[in-house]
Design a protein around this motif. Structure first.
Motif, PDB file in Angstrom:
ATOM      1  N   THR A 164      34.857  46.643  48.406  1.00 18.90           N
ATOM      2  CA  THR A 164      33.818  48.407  48.228  1.00 18.90           C
ATOM      3  C   THR A 164      34.553  49.134  48.077  1.00 18.90           C
ATOM      4  O   THR A 164      36.304  49.311  48.461  1.00 18.90           O
ATOM      5  CB  THR A 164      32.734  48.336  49.441  1.00 18.90           C
ATOM      6  OG1 THR A 164      34.358  48.952  50.190  1.00 18.90           O
ATOM      7  CG2 THR A 164      32.170  47.883  49.545  1.00 18.90           C
ATOM      8  N   CYS A 165      33.898  49.797  46.735  1.00 13.65           N
ATOM      9  CA  CYS A 165      35.303  51.133  45.894  1.00 13.65           C
ATOM     10  C   CYS A 165      34.356  51.583  45.627  1.00 13.65           C
ATOM     11  O   CYS A 165      32.910  51.735  45.900  1.00 13.65           O
ATOM     12  CB  CYS A 165      35.795  50.724  44.642  1.00 13.65           C
ATOM     13  SG  CYS A 165      36.921  48.988  45.058  1.00 13.65           S
TER      14      CYS A 165
ATOM     15  N   HIS B 220      34.883  39.790  44.073  1.00 21.16           N
ATOM     16  CA  HIS B 220      33.296  41.375  44.116  1.00 21.16           C
ATOM     17  C   HIS B 220      33.776  41.879  44.630  1.00 21.16           C
ATOM     18  O   HIS B 220      34.212  41.870  45.593  1.00 21.16           O
ATOM     19  CB  HIS B 220      32.131  40.055  44.701  1.00 21.16           C
ATOM     20  CG  HIS B 220      32.024  38.614  44.672  1.00 21.16           C
ATOM     21  ND1 HIS B 220      31.230  38.305  43.487  1.00 21.16           N
ATOM     22  CD2 HIS B 220      32.204  37.350  45.491  1.00 21.16           C
ATOM     23  CE1 HIS B 220      31.274  36.891  43.689  1.00 21.16           C
ATOM     24  NE2 HIS B 220      31.847  36.471  44.552  1.00 21.16           N
ATOM     25  N   ALA B 221      32.821  42.949  43.426  1.00 25.55           N
ATOM     26  CA  ALA B 221      33.869  44.559  44.136  1.00 25.55           C
ATOM     27  C   ALA B 221      31.805  45.411  44.068  1.00 25.55           C
ATOM     28  O   ALA B 221      31.143  44.716  43.042  1.00 25.55           O
ATOM     29  CB  ALA B 221      34.297  44.730  42.375  1.00 25.55           C
ATOM     30  N   ILE B 222      31.524  46.073  44.614  1.00 24.22           N
ATOM     31  CA  ILE B 222      30.632  46.532  45.078  1.00 24.22           C
ATOM     32  C   ILE B 222      31.012  48.154  45.087  1.00 24.22           C
ATOM     33  O   ILE B 222      31.742  48.930  45.814  1.00 24.22           O
ATOM     34  CB  ILE B 222      29.558  46.290  46.335  1.00 24.22           C
ATOM     35  CG1 ILE B 222      29.737  45.247  46.439  1.00 24.22           C
ATOM     36  CG2 ILE B 222      28.791  47.186  45.999  1.00 24.22           C
ATOM     37  CD1 ILE B 222      29.216  44.142  47.951  1.00 24.22           C
ATOM     38  N   ASP B 223      30.391  48.986  44.063  1.00 24.69           N
ATOM     39  CA  ASP B 223      30.399  50.470  43.901  1.00 24.69           C
ATOM     40  C   ASP B 223      29.085  51.228  45.229  1.00 24.69           C
ATOM     41  O   ASP B 223      27.829  51.700  44.969  1.00 24.69           O
ATOM     42  CB  ASP B 223      30.102  51.430  42.477  1.00 24.69           C
ATOM     43  CG  ASP B 223      30.087  52.527  42.723  1.00 24.69           C
ATOM     44  OD1 ASP B 223      29.883  53.073  43.154  1.00 24.69           O
ATOM     45  OD2 ASP B 223      30.425  53.113  41.075  1.00 24.69           O
ATOM     46  N   TYR B 224      30.322  51.503  46.491  1.00 25.51           N
ATOM     47  CA  TYR B 224      29.000  51.830  47.589  1.00 25.51           C
ATOM     48  C   TYR B 224      28.510  52.943  47.032  1.00 25.51           C
ATOM     49  O   TYR B 224      27.261  53.515  47.582  1.00 25.51           O
ATOM     50  CB  TYR B 224      30.030  51.868  48.776  1.00 25.51           C
ATOM     51  CG  TYR B 224      30.813  53.240  48.648  1.00 25.51           C
ATOM     52  CD1 TYR B 224      30.593  54.421  48.918  1.00 25.51           C
ATOM     53  CD2 TYR B 224      32.264  52.961  48.481  1.00 25.51           C
ATOM     54  CE1 TYR B 224      32.128  55.680  48.694  1.00 25.51           C
ATOM     55  CE2 TYR B 224      32.836  53.882  48.553  1.00 25.51           C
ATOM     56  CZ  TYR B 224      33.180  54.963  48.422  1.00 25.51           C
ATOM     57  OH  TYR B 224      33.775  56.039  48.166  1.00 25.51           O
TER      58      TYR B 224
ATOM     59  N   LYS C 234      37.167  51.880  39.417  1.00 26.90           N
ATOM     60  CA  LYS C 234      38.001  51.147  40.622  1.00 26.90           C
ATOM     61  C   LYS C 234      37.621  49.732  41.321  1.00 26.90           C
ATOM     62  O   LYS C 234      38.043  49.334  41.753  1.00 26.90           O
ATOM     63  CB  LYS C 234      37.837  52.411  41.694  1.00 26.90           C
ATOM     64  CG  LYS C 234      39.050  53.308  42.226  1.00 26.90           C
ATOM     65  CD  LYS C 234      39.057  54.130  43.648  1.00 26.90           C
ATOM     66  CE  LYS C 234      39.737  54.791  44.006  1.00 26.90           C
ATOM     67  NZ  LYS C 234      40.651  55.856  45.191  1.00 26.90           N
ATOM     68  N   CYS C 235      35.751  49.743  40.892  1.00 26.03           N
ATOM     69  CA  CYS C 235      36.099  48.793  40.903  1.00 26.03           C
ATOM     70  C   CYS C 235      36.466  46.957  39.622  1.00 26.03           C
ATOM     71  O   CYS C 235      36.768  46.470  40.353  1.00 26.03           O
ATOM     72  CB  CYS C 235      33.731  48.597  40.950  1.00 26.03           C
ATOM     73  SG  CYS C 235      33.132  48.725  42.201  1.00 26.03           S
TER      74      CYS C 235
ATOM     75  N   THR D 105      40.575  48.942  47.002  1.00 23.17           N
ATOM     76  CA  THR D 105      41.856  49.672  46.165  1.00 23.17           C
ATOM     77  C   THR D 105      42.904  50.708  46.902  1.00 23.17           C
ATOM     78  O   THR D 105      44.070  51.311  46.293  1.00 23.17           O
ATOM     79  CB  THR D 105      41.426  50.235  44.676  1.00 23.17           C
ATOM     80  OG1 THR D 105      40.328  51.606  44.937  1.00 23.17           O
ATOM     81  CG2 THR D 105      40.814  50.082  44.297  1.00 23.17           C
TER      82      THR D 105
END
Length: 326
Positions: free
Chosen positions: A170-171, A187-191, A176-177, A149
């Motif tokens: 990654t967010c 695809h979005a990954i919450d790290y 934010k994901c 983001t």
């Protein structure tokens, strides 16, 4: 003119308005009456004392501007005078007037506001060069983008979508994901709650990605390499997580991985002119017809540049922060 100077290396409060002479354009240059200037992570690092301007560049921060050309160098001629442009600059953007190389300017098309235009050059030039030139990303490939983001991240997602890439970002939060997915990430990954290496393996069925766009470096690098498939390319554009990384070179050899990276500010004027020309021919038509727009966060008046830096350092922004000047 009014400009924002760095009084001494330090926190956002060291950004101070000063009065200085309006610069005069030299050979190959134009003078832009600045309407808006983009705020970027390198501005913060310069303010902290770790990213000095290259020789001959203005010590005033600011690497991208948009406005109208009000004067031209003798060898440029007057054809550009009055034109609305956005430009990549080596410094000087946090000011009412800014010098730019004429061939580093791009025309502002109808439908693109000057604020949006000011939010484009630094991220667009950086992502295009690193993802599509250095990492030679191709349609049908998968790219892992850290900081999904951020200004760089949102531009990378937009270009991936337009040029046929699948993006994994990654967010740092679930919110934010969700926002990254709204903006076009596949695809979005919450790290903070998941292991991005395991998630990339799951999403790709164990095949891995072709490209990693890395802004973290440090201990992310060996983890990034685990995300790459055979013949994968890893490109680093910032070192927010540390300067050093320990990697398994046998892994690089066996899977034929490529590690590369770059910085933009120190490149020659000729290189930047060639990059601007390629972007004008390849990407700018997508801006002209409305398909590519920057993600805008919050704008601040020029005298509130310190507040703009504070927001960036807090990490709560999504997309680009700009300064409103003229």
């Amino acid at each position: 003119m009014t400009a924002i100077a760095i009084a001494t290396p330090g926190g956002p409060d060291v950004l101070r308005p000063i009065t200085m002479d309006v610069p005069a354009p030299g050979p190959g240059q134009v003078l832009i009456r600045v309407a808006h200037a983009g705020v970027n992570r390198p501005d913060v690092v310069q303010r902290q004392g770790f990213y000095p301007p290259p020789p001959g560049a203005s010590p005033i921060p600011g690497l991208e501007v948009a406005g109208h050309i009000v004067a031209c160098g003798d060898d440029v001629g007057d054809a550009m005078r009055g034109a609305a442009v956005t430009a990549l600059v080596n410094g000087g953007g946090y000011a009412e007037y800014c010098l730019a190389q004429a061939d580093h300017c791009l025309p502002v098309p109808d439908g693109l506001s000057l604020a949006q235009a000011a939010a484009m050059p630094e991220t667009l030039f950086t992502v295009w060069h690193n993802v599509f030139e250095r990492a030679y990303a191709c349609d049908g490939e998968v790219i892992l983008i850290h900081g999904g983001t951020s200004g760089i991240g949102t531009m990378a997602v937009a270009l991936a979508r337009l040029f046929g890439l699948t993006s994994i970002v990654t967010c740092g939060s679930a919110d934010k994901c969700a926002r990254a997915l709204e903006l076009g990430a596949d695809h979005a990954i919450d790290y903070k709650t998941a292991d991005f290496v395991a998630e990339v393996a799951r999403i790709t069925g164990g095949r891995g990605v072709e490209v990693v766009l890395d802004m973290v470096a440090g201990d992310y690098v060996p983890r990034n390499l685990k995300c790459l498939g055979v013949d994968g390319r890893h490109v680093t554009i910032a070192v927010q997580g540390g300067l050093r990384a320990e990697i398994n070179m046998a892994e690089v050899m066996m899977r034929r991985l490529t590690l590369t990276g770059s910085t933009l500010r120190a490149r020659t004027n000729t290189f930047k002119a060639l990059l601007a020309h390629e972007i004008h021919e390849t990407v700018w038509p997508l801006v002209a017809d409305g398909q590519l727009r920057p993600v805008m966060d919050v704008s601040f008046p020029l005298h509130d540049a310190a507040a703009a830096h504070t927001r960036m350092e807090q990490g709560s922004h999504v997309g680009k922060i700009v300064l409103d000047i003229g």
